[in-house]
Enzyme design. Structure first.
Site, PDB file in Angstrom:
ATOM      1  N   GLU A 151       0.842  -1.204   0.000  1.00 60.17           N
ATOM      2  CA  GLU A 151       0.000   0.000   0.000  1.00 60.17           C
ATOM      3  C   GLU A 151       0.874   1.250   0.000  1.00 60.17           C
ATOM      4  O   GLU A 151       1.925   1.264   0.635  1.00 60.17           O
ATOM      5  CB  GLU A 151      -0.865  -0.029   1.275  1.00 60.17           C
ATOM      6  CG  GLU A 151      -2.152   0.751   1.184  1.00 60.17           C
ATOM      7  CD  GLU A 151      -2.991   0.621   2.460  1.00 60.17           C
ATOM      8  OE1 GLU A 151      -3.524  -0.479   2.721  1.00 60.17           O
ATOM      9  OE2 GLU A 151      -3.092   1.616   3.185  1.00 60.17           O
ATOM     10  N   ASP A 187       0.163   5.303   0.718  1.00 63.39           N
ATOM     11  CA  ASP A 187      -0.942   6.105   1.269  1.00 63.39           C
ATOM     12  C   ASP A 187      -0.718   7.601   1.360  1.00 63.39           C
ATOM     13  O   ASP A 187       0.302   8.032   1.896  1.00 63.39           O
ATOM     14  CB  ASP A 187      -1.174   5.728   2.754  1.00 63.39           C
ATOM     15  CG  ASP A 187      -1.693   4.336   2.937  1.00 63.39           C
ATOM     16  OD1 ASP A 187      -2.369   3.843   2.044  1.00 63.39           O
ATOM     17  OD2 ASP A 187      -1.417   3.766   4.006  1.00 63.39           O
ATOM     18  N   GLU A 247      -3.222  10.297   3.377  1.00 58.03           N
ATOM     19  CA  GLU A 247      -4.461  10.448   4.147  1.00 58.03           C
ATOM     20  C   GLU A 247      -4.518  11.877   4.670  1.00 58.03           C
ATOM     21  O   GLU A 247      -3.523  12.394   5.168  1.00 58.03           O
ATOM     22  CB  GLU A 247      -4.495   9.494   5.350  1.00 58.03           C
ATOM     23  CG  GLU A 247      -4.670   8.055   4.972  1.00 58.03           C
ATOM     24  CD  GLU A 247      -4.804   7.141   6.197  1.00 58.03           C
ATOM     25  OE1 GLU A 247      -5.006   7.636   7.321  1.00 58.03           O
ATOM     26  OE2 GLU A 247      -4.688   5.924   6.004  1.00 58.03           O
TER      27      GLU A 247
END
Ligand SMILES: *[C@@H]1O[C@H](CO)[C@@H](O)[C@H](O)[C@H]1NC(C)=O
Ligand SMILES: *[C@@H]1O[C@H](CO)[C@@H](O)[C@H](O)[C@H]1NC(C)=O
Length: 290
Positions: free
Chosen positions: A103, A105, A107
């Protein structure tokens, strides 16, 4: 369903170009969940995700990618966005707990009115995460659209904001640190409720009287190697593939470092309490990366 690095390099020479230039979002993206709370405008140029007391919403890319540069313009939830979490990330398929999970990311953790959003970044490879860095932004991300980009190639992952690198995650497999490079990933984005932990450590909850909370997306630009499930391999664009080899030059490193000094609020490599020195070999190298 794996492609080795060597194979990936060979695939680079193969076939069709996949360069989209701010075209119709429907070409690349599909609303994934949210019961009508996620919408693409009829001209395909604007996407909105919405969150209320009952549900958030999310979209994903139609294709899986194995390396690429993905750019999205995002305008975040304005005003009191405490408790809201907007995500923009690449993820391998299958459950997040899977031992091979990969993953990459971005955010965005909302905040109470007048307090800054936190931009959180992380990388998971072969199921191992704990590579967090957090930043303040040097602008108000709710006033206008800004471009958030993930550049992912076999050498490194570069996180960019408005084309400025804020973080590079180099491939340090030689040190035994896993790097995502053998599984295709889809792009995901969600707007959801994280009031238990997101804002000021969970102290500030979502003010539901302000719902619905809405984030906007436009101009998704993807320049990537697209995974073909039928062929079990990916096809990379034959042109415009500078991103496939891109690394930061000395000047870009210098800029990134000075930006990090000003705006980085958390760096896992400096979190001695948390890791008790356990990541130090990796971090000693990372802190000197150039
Ligand atoms: C919200 O604002 C506070 C106060 O400025 C800050 O400490 C915090 O890091 C900000 N971000 C989040 C997600 O709480
Ligand atoms: C869309 O995004 C790309 C990549 O960030 C950028 O080069 C281009 O100028 C943008 N197009 C428009 C119409 O803003």
């Amino acid at each position: 369903m794996r492609v080795s690095l060597i194979q990936a390099f060979f695939l680079l020479v193969s076939s069709f170009s996949t360069f989209a230039y701010g075209g119709n979002l429907n070409d690349d993206i599909e609303i994934q969940w949210g019961d009508g709370r996620g919408k693409i405008s009829s001209d395909g140029k604007l996407l909105s995700l919405s969150l209320d007391k009952f549900s958030g919403s999310g979209f994903f890319s139609k294709h899986k990618y194995l390396f690429g540069r993905l750019d999205m313009e995002i305008k975040l939830v304005p005003g009191n966005s405490a408790g809201t979490v907007t995500t923009f990330y690449l993820s391998s398929q299958g459950p997040a707990m899977e031992p091979n999970h990969d993953e990459i990311d971005f955010e965005f953790l909302g905040n109470s009115s007048g307090n800054p959003y936190t931009l959180h970044t992380n990388v998971f490879a072969h199921g191992k995460g704990n590579k967090e860095m957090q930043f303040n932004l040097w602008f108000d991300p709710t006033q206008d659209f800004h471009t958030y980009s993930i550049l992912w190639n076999p050498k490194n992952i570069i996180f960019l904001v408005d084309n400025v690198p804020i973080r590079v995650f180099k491939n340090h497999e030689t040190l035994g640190v896993p790097f995502p490079k053998s599984q295709p990933m889809k792009l995901y984005s969600t707007l959801w409720n994280g009031e238990d932990w997101a804002t000021q450590g969970g102290k500030v909850k979502t003010d539901w009287s302000k719902a619905p909370f809405i984030a906007y997306y436009r101009n998704f630009t993807v320049n990537a190697c697209i995974w073909s499930p039928a062929e079990g391999q990916s096809s990379c664009p034959s042109s415009k593939n500078t991103w496939f080899r891109q690394e930061l030059d000395v000047e870009s490193y210098r800029k990134m470092r000075s930006l990090q000094k000003k705006y980085r609020t958390y760096n896992y490599c400096k979190d001695m309490m948390r890791f008790l020195g356990g990541t130090s070999r990796e971090c000693t190298v990372r802190e000197k990366d150039i």
